[in-house]
Write a protein that holds these residues in place. Structure first.
Motif, short mmCIF file in Angstrom:
data_model
loop_
_atom_site.label_atom_id
_atom_site.label_comp_id
_atom_site.label_asym_id
_atom_site.label_seq_id
_atom_site.Cartn_x
_atom_site.Cartn_y
_atom_site.Cartn_z
N VAL A 47 12.06 26.24 16.24
CA VAL A 47 13.30 26.13 17.02
C VAL A 47 13.79 27.53 17.38
CG1 VAL A 47 15.72 25.42 17.02
CG2 VAL A 47 14.00 23.94 15.97
N VAL A 48 14.03 27.73 18.67
CA VAL A 48 14.68 28.94 19.19
C VAL A 48 16.09 28.53 19.59
CG1 VAL A 48 14.69 30.71 20.99
CG2 VAL A 48 12.51 29.87 20.06
N ILE A 49 17.09 29.18 19.04
CA ILE A 49 18.46 28.80 19.36
C ILE A 49 19.29 30.04 19.66
CG2 ILE A 49 19.05 28.69 16.88
CD1 ILE A 49 21.12 26.49 17.66
N GLY A 50 20.08 29.96 20.73
CA GLY A 50 21.00 31.05 21.04
C GLY A 50 21.08 31.53 22.47
N PRO A 51 19.96 31.57 23.23
CA PRO A 51 20.07 32.12 24.58
C PRO A 51 21.08 31.36 25.45
CG PRO A 51 17.77 31.99 23.93
CD PRO A 51 18.55 31.25 22.88
N GLY A 52 22.18 32.03 25.79
CA GLY A 52 23.21 31.42 26.63
C GLY A 52 24.00 30.32 25.96
N LEU A 53 23.96 30.22 24.64
CA LEU A 53 24.55 29.08 23.93
C LEU A 53 26.07 29.01 24.06
CD1 LEU A 53 23.84 26.74 21.93
CD2 LEU A 53 24.34 28.35 20.07
N ALA A 54 26.75 30.13 24.16
CA ALA A 54 28.22 30.26 24.20
C ALA A 54 28.76 30.49 22.79
CB ALA A 54 28.91 29.06 24.82
#
Length: 289
Positions: free
Chosen positions: A80-87
């Motif tokens: 899982v990649v999480i964070g790009p542009g997440l807010a």
């Protein structure tokens, strides 16, 4: 395709779906068998209009009470990649914590997934995980996460990096003209290859995607019969390869387009040159060719 990894990329928010698109495309083009990109429900249409058709899609309900299926299905993914542009929102923070607490495979925390957490409040979330984790902050994100002064970080980056790795027992890639790789085994490596053309929006999102794509192709990272330290050995080697591939792609993009004209997706367009070159070097090492 299912034997070479199914990577889930989570992120995108109003005006920032491009970050998720770049990370997802980078993950796919490193050789991952399947990539799924999921964003917040209101941004779903914006995302699919920008995404290449080979990437699978999904959306995250704004209503947290409807996340049960998402959490239940997390472990079908290899990374899982999480964070790009997440807010940076309470909802985004909750999502990051749910992933860290419920996914038993490798996690790449990038950008806003780091911005919504604090070392002082969330240390235990990292130390309690029984799976490899890497954080990929730039200097500003690192300083905010750790609650330290930016100038102090600039003066003593290695010391601060080692302190963070010791505190959370995870690997950390501190991004900049010189990138510092702080590994969970205590080693620190330097990747010094300045390239002005990589000082542009989205280059970090591409790195997150490369990391996810390569980690997703390592089945050992979800093998619970292996100790966490054994899995981290594979994990850290893959992190080093990802940073090298990112740097080399930037080099090829600068040669081809010039440093002014290259963009983040120019790196993705140069993956073929990068991996061909890496294959040649491996053949030379193994066969002396």
């Amino acid at each position: 395709k299912k034997k070479v990894g199914h990577v889930l990329c989570l992120g995108g928010s109003h005006g920032l779906t491009g970050a998720l698109v770049m990370a997802s495309q980078a993950a796919l083009k490193t050789g991952a068998g399947i990539v799924t990109a999921a964003t917040w429900e209101p941004q779903y249409r914006e995302m699919i209009e920008r995404l290449i058709p080979e990437v699978m899609t999904g959306y995250l309900p704004l209503d947290i009470s409807k996340w049960d299926n998402l959490i239940k299905d997390l472990n079908k993914y290899s990374c899982v990649v999480i964070g790009p542009g997440l807010a940076r929102s309470t909802r985004a923070r909750r999502l990051v914590l749910e992933v860290l607490n419920n996914f038993d495979g490798p996690v790449v925390l990038d950008a806003d997934a780091i911005n919504v957490l604090k070392l002082s409040e969330d240390k235990n979330v990292f130390t309690m995980r029984n799976a490899p984790t890497v954080l990929t902050p730039h200097f500003g994100e690192f300083a905010r996460f750790c609650g330290i002064d930016y100038k102090e970080l600039e003066r003593t980056p290695v010391k601060r990096l080692q302190e963070l790795v010791d505190n959370i027992n995870c690997s950390v890639i501190l991004k900049g003209p010189c990138t510092y790789l702080g590994f969970s085994d205590g080693n620190v490596f330097f990747n010094y290859y300045p390239n002005d053309g990589m000082a542009t929006g989205g280059v970090g999102d591409v790195l997150a995607g490369i990391l996810g794509g390569l980690l997703g192709q390592e089945p050992e990272l979800k093998d619970s019969s292996m100790s966490l330290s054994e899995r981290y050995n594979v994990f850290n080697q893959t992190l080093g390869l990802a940073v090298l591939a990112h740097t080399m792609s930037g080099h090829f993009a600068a040669e081809k387009l010039g440093r002014r004209a290259m963009t983040a997706l120019s790196l993705v367009d140069c993956f073929s040159e990068t991996f061909n070159e890496l294959d040649k070097r491996i053949d030379q090492i193994i066969y002396g060719a």
